[in-house]
Design a protein around this motif. Structure first.
Motif, PDB file in Angstrom:
ATOM      1  N   LEU A 116       2.421  17.211  56.251  1.00  0.00           N
ATOM      2  CA  LEU A 116       3.271  17.752  57.319  1.00  0.00           C
ATOM      3  C   LEU A 116       2.485  18.728  58.173  1.00  0.00           C
ATOM      4  CD1 LEU A 116       6.514  18.343  55.212  1.00  0.00           C
ATOM      5  CD2 LEU A 116       6.188  16.596  56.988  1.00  0.00           C
ATOM      6  N   PRO A 117       2.926  18.966  59.416  1.00  0.00           N
ATOM      7  CA  PRO A 117       2.232  19.941  60.264  1.00  0.00           C
ATOM      8  C   PRO A 117       2.178  21.308  59.594  1.00  0.00           C
ATOM      9  CG  PRO A 117       3.802  18.660  61.554  1.00  0.00           C
ATOM     10  CD  PRO A 117       4.056  18.320  60.114  1.00  0.00           C
ATOM     11  N   GLY A 118       1.070  21.990  59.775  1.00  0.00           N
ATOM     12  CA  GLY A 118       0.907  23.304  59.171  1.00  0.00           C
ATOM     13  C   GLY A 118      -0.450  23.430  58.527  1.00  0.00           C
ATOM     14  N   HIS A 119      -0.606  24.442  57.710  1.00  0.00           N
ATOM     15  CA  HIS A 119      -1.911  24.733  57.128  1.00  0.00           C
ATOM     16  C   HIS A 119      -1.852  24.735  55.607  1.00  0.00           C
ATOM     17  CE1 HIS A 119      -3.296  25.774  61.145  1.00  0.00           C
ATOM     18  NE2 HIS A 119      -2.216  26.518  61.297  1.00  0.00           N
ATOM     19  N   TYR A 120      -0.955  23.936  55.034  1.00  0.00           N
ATOM     20  CA  TYR A 120      -0.845  23.920  53.583  1.00  0.00           C
ATOM     21  C   TYR A 120      -2.102  23.320  52.963  1.00  0.00           C
ATOM     22  CZ  TYR A 120       0.614  22.902  48.860  1.00  0.00           C
ATOM     23  OH  TYR A 120       0.665  22.858  47.489  1.00  0.00           O
ATOM     24  N   SER A 152      11.300   8.295  59.082  1.00  0.00           N
ATOM     25  CA  SER A 152      11.018   8.053  60.495  1.00  0.00           C
ATOM     26  C   SER A 152      11.245   9.302  61.347  1.00  0.00           C
ATOM     27  CB  SER A 152      11.900   6.908  61.015  1.00  0.00           C
ATOM     28  OG  SER A 152      11.578   5.695  60.367  1.00  0.00           O
ATOM     29  N   ALA A 153      12.142  10.182  60.876  1.00  0.00           N
ATOM     30  CA  ALA A 153      12.399  11.419  61.607  1.00  0.00           C
ATOM     31  C   ALA A 153      11.341  12.484  61.336  1.00  0.00           C
ATOM     32  CB  ALA A 153      13.779  11.961  61.231  1.00  0.00           C
ATOM     33  N   GLY A 154      10.350  12.184  60.481  1.00  0.00           N
ATOM     34  CA  GLY A 154       9.244  13.109  60.286  1.00  0.00           C
ATOM     35  C   GLY A 154       9.155  13.770  58.933  1.00  0.00           C
ATOM     36  N   ALA A 155      10.138  13.552  58.062  1.00  0.00           N
ATOM     37  CA  ALA A 155      10.107  14.175  56.741  1.00  0.00           C
ATOM     38  C   ALA A 155       9.251  13.356  55.784  1.00  0.00           C
ATOM     39  CB  ALA A 155      11.525  14.305  56.191  1.00  0.00           C
ATOM     40  N   ASN A 156       8.744  14.013  54.748  1.00  0.00           N
ATOM     41  CA  ASN A 156       8.097  13.313  53.634  1.00  0.00           C
ATOM     42  C   ASN A 156       9.017  13.379  52.428  1.00  0.00           C
ATOM     43  OD1 ASN A 156       5.771  12.398  54.898  1.00  0.00           O
ATOM     44  ND2 ASN A 156       4.692  14.323  54.572  1.00  0.00           N
ATOM     45  N   ALA A 195       8.889  24.047  47.368  1.00  0.00           N
ATOM     46  CA  ALA A 195       8.530  23.760  48.753  1.00  0.00           C
ATOM     47  C   ALA A 195       9.181  24.762  49.698  1.00  0.00           C
ATOM     48  CB  ALA A 195       8.956  22.336  49.112  1.00  0.00           C
ATOM     49  N   HIS A 196      10.432  25.142  49.403  1.00  0.00           N
ATOM     50  CA  HIS A 196      11.146  26.119  50.224  1.00  0.00           C
ATOM     51  C   HIS A 196      10.404  27.454  50.247  1.00  0.00           C
ATOM     52  CE1 HIS A 196      14.666  28.132  51.977  1.00  0.00           C
ATOM     53  NE2 HIS A 196      14.451  29.098  51.094  1.00  0.00           N
ATOM     54  N   ARG A 197       9.877  27.866  49.100  1.00  0.00           N
ATOM     55  CA  ARG A 197       9.144  29.145  49.031  1.00  0.00           C
ATOM     56  C   ARG A 197       7.865  29.105  49.856  1.00  0.00           C
ATOM     57  NH1 ARG A 197      10.011  28.329  43.239  1.00  0.00           N
ATOM     58  NH2 ARG A 197      11.981  29.340  42.670  1.00  0.00           N
ATOM     59  N   VAL A 243      13.729  14.160  46.780  1.00  0.00           N
ATOM     60  CA  VAL A 243      13.521  15.447  47.433  1.00  0.00           C
ATOM     61  C   VAL A 243      12.923  15.172  48.804  1.00  0.00           C
ATOM     62  CG1 VAL A 243      12.363  17.684  47.333  1.00  0.00           C
ATOM     63  CG2 VAL A 243      13.129  16.580  45.211  1.00  0.00           C
ATOM     64  N   VAL A 244      13.606  15.623  49.841  1.00  0.00           N
ATOM     65  CA  VAL A 244      13.153  15.461  51.216  1.00  0.00           C
ATOM     66  C   VAL A 244      12.497  16.763  51.656  1.00  0.00           C
ATOM     67  CG1 VAL A 244      13.860  14.996  53.592  1.00  0.00           C
ATOM     68  CG2 VAL A 244      15.012  13.819  51.693  1.00  0.00           C
ATOM     69  N   VAL A 245      11.282  16.674  52.160  1.00  0.00           N
ATOM     70  CA  VAL A 245      10.516  17.859  52.569  1.00  0.00           C
ATOM     71  C   VAL A 245      10.146  17.694  54.035  1.00  0.00           C
ATOM     72  CG1 VAL A 245       8.503  19.305  52.107  1.00  0.00           C
ATOM     73  CG2 VAL A 245       9.574  18.029  50.236  1.00  0.00           C
ATOM     74  N   ALA A 246      10.452  18.711  54.838  1.00  0.00           N
ATOM     75  CA  ALA A 246      10.180  18.640  56.273  1.00  0.00           C
ATOM     76  C   ALA A 246       9.588  19.952  56.748  1.00  0.00           C
ATOM     77  CB  ALA A 246      11.463  18.330  57.049  1.00  0.00           C
ATOM     78  N   ALA A 247       8.854  19.863  57.863  1.00  0.00           N
ATOM     79  CA  ALA A 247       8.289  21.076  58.435  1.00  0.00           C
ATOM     80  C   ALA A 247       9.397  21.958  58.994  1.00  0.00           C
ATOM     81  CB  ALA A 247       7.286  20.717  59.531  1.00  0.00           C
ATOM     82  N   ASP A 248      10.448  21.336  59.505  1.00  0.00           N
ATOM     83  CA  ASP A 248      11.618  22.046  60.027  1.00  0.00           C
ATOM     84  C   ASP A 248      12.837  21.580  59.259  1.00  0.00           C
ATOM     85  OD1 ASP A 248      10.181  23.365  62.185  1.00  0.00           O
ATOM     86  OD2 ASP A 248      10.041  21.367  63.075  1.00  0.00           O
TER      87      ASP A 248
END
Length: 378
Positions: free
Chosen positions: A181-185, A284-288, A220-222, A367-372
């Motif tokens: 996902l976008p970011g610096h993880y 498709s909406a961008g989540a992993n 992931a939330h943390r 578990v759905v993980v998204a940048a937003d």
């Protein structure tokens, strides 16, 4: 020339051809014996009377629609007769009849003749695996769709990471999802263990505890990601595999802690099944997406296992599997997998429905993980 399945009596000739054909990464006598009897492979030899001219060995990844060209060799004196092409055609046919949709291979980057043959037969380049062979040469990764299809959906680039222990499939899958996902993880072995400590159920059937879907969502939330959970059982998970009542008590306490913390953190939890359309809509909406599966169709072990969705088309859902087969105490060195066997595994949609249910309660967890914040989708 005749192409047929090999016999035990072919073993000396196979070993001699292997010795003559390869300087490194040779198949051993023990491995040849195993492949001669293994059900999850397509093994063919080309012979002229009693003379072995060549062989091709394709392995099948159980529970998936993926096959891999494990090895191909043709006697130097017999080259130029189309034997390699004929062998490939026969093992492709065998893999197709076994249900495979894709055949993958790796070939030394400098092996121009082999690469030309594979490209002539429809194999496409899709990556490079550096320092792959014993002599540190790089391998070109190639793939061919051996059944026709009409592509659809988003098969994005998602990093693949192996789990480093027998019990960290959840953390490895979550690191893939967050790193994609976008970011610096930045994933790391230290992060893998930290995620497991945050998400573990404490106990499992034996050994270390696995990871709870709510625990993974909280982890992931943390780290600044938006999460959403689908689980079709409201009570404590995985209890049916534990006999000790005190262990069950601890698992109930851990479960309730995850439930309470998710509520306090505003993480949406759906206590229902999620269907494939909902999965692909979110992807498709961008989540992993992390998906809990049963490994029974892969290794007959009936263990809960986390994988990460990496793409889809009309026929299959594709997953990254973090398990290379070399961390389980139940599996020996011969069961270790190539990294290529674990990436973008094609699982037929009709098979996926059964694979994504675990245990007597037919547990399904995602578990759905998204940048937003995950999109509001039905």
């Amino acid at each position: 020339m005749q192409i047929r399945s090999p016999h035990d009596s072919d073993l000396p000739a196979l070993l001699a051809l292997e010795q003559a054909s390869f300087r490194n990464d040779r198949i051993s006598r023990r491995s040849f014996r195993r492949w001669l009897r293994h059900r999850d492979c397509v093994f063919r030899v080309a012979v002229d009377g009693d003379t072995l001219l060549g062989y091709a060995l394709v392995t099948l990844r159980r529970g998936t629609r993926l096959a891999r060209l494990y090895s191909l060799a043709v006697d130097a004196a017999a080259r130029g007769r189309g034997i390699a092409e004929a062998l490939l055609g026969r093992v492709e046919q065998g893999a197709r009849e076994a249900g495979a949709l894709y055949l993958r291979l790796e070939v030394a980057e400098g092996n121009v003749a082999a690469i030309s043959l594979y490209e002539k037969l429809g194999y496409l380049r899709f990556g490079l695996y550096e320092d792959y062979y014993e002599d540190h040469a790089s391998a070109l990764r190639m793939e061919k769709r051996i059944r026709p299809y009409t592509p659809s959906g988003d098969s994005r680039s998602l990093p693949w990471l192996p789990q480093t222990t027998a019990f960290t499939c959840g953390p490895a899958s979550l690191m893939m999802a967050m790193a994609g996902l976008p970011g610096h993880y930045q994933p790391s072995p230290e992060e893998e263990i930290a995620l497991w400590r945050e998400a573990t159920t404490v106990f499992m059937t034996s050994g270390h505890g696995g990871c709870h879907p709510l625990g993974l969502a909280l982890a992931a939330h943390r780290r600044g990601f938006a999460t959403e959970v689908w689980v079709n059982n409201e009570g404590p998970l995985f209890l049916e595999g534990v006999r000790d009542e005190n262990k069950k008590r601890v698992m109930r306490i851990a479960h309730q802690g995850f439930v309470d913390e998710c509520a306090a953190s505003g993480i949406t939890t759906h206590y229902s099944d999620i269907d494939q359309q909902q999965l692909t809509d979110r992807f498709s909406a961008g989540a992993n997406i992390l998906i809990l599966i049963s490994t029974y169709r892969m290794d007959s072990m009936k263990a809960p296992h986390w994988v990460t969705l990496s793409g889809f088309d009309d026929d299959c859902l594709y997953v990254h599997d973090p398990d290379m087969g070399n961390t389980s105490p139940h599996q020996g060195p011969d069961t270790a997998r190539n990294p290529l066997d674990c990436q973008h595994l094609p699982i037929a949609r009709e098979d996926f429905a059964a694979m994504s249910r675990f245990g007597s309660k037919r547990l399904r967890a995602v578990v759905v993980v998204a940048a937003d914040r995950p999109p509001e989708l039905d």
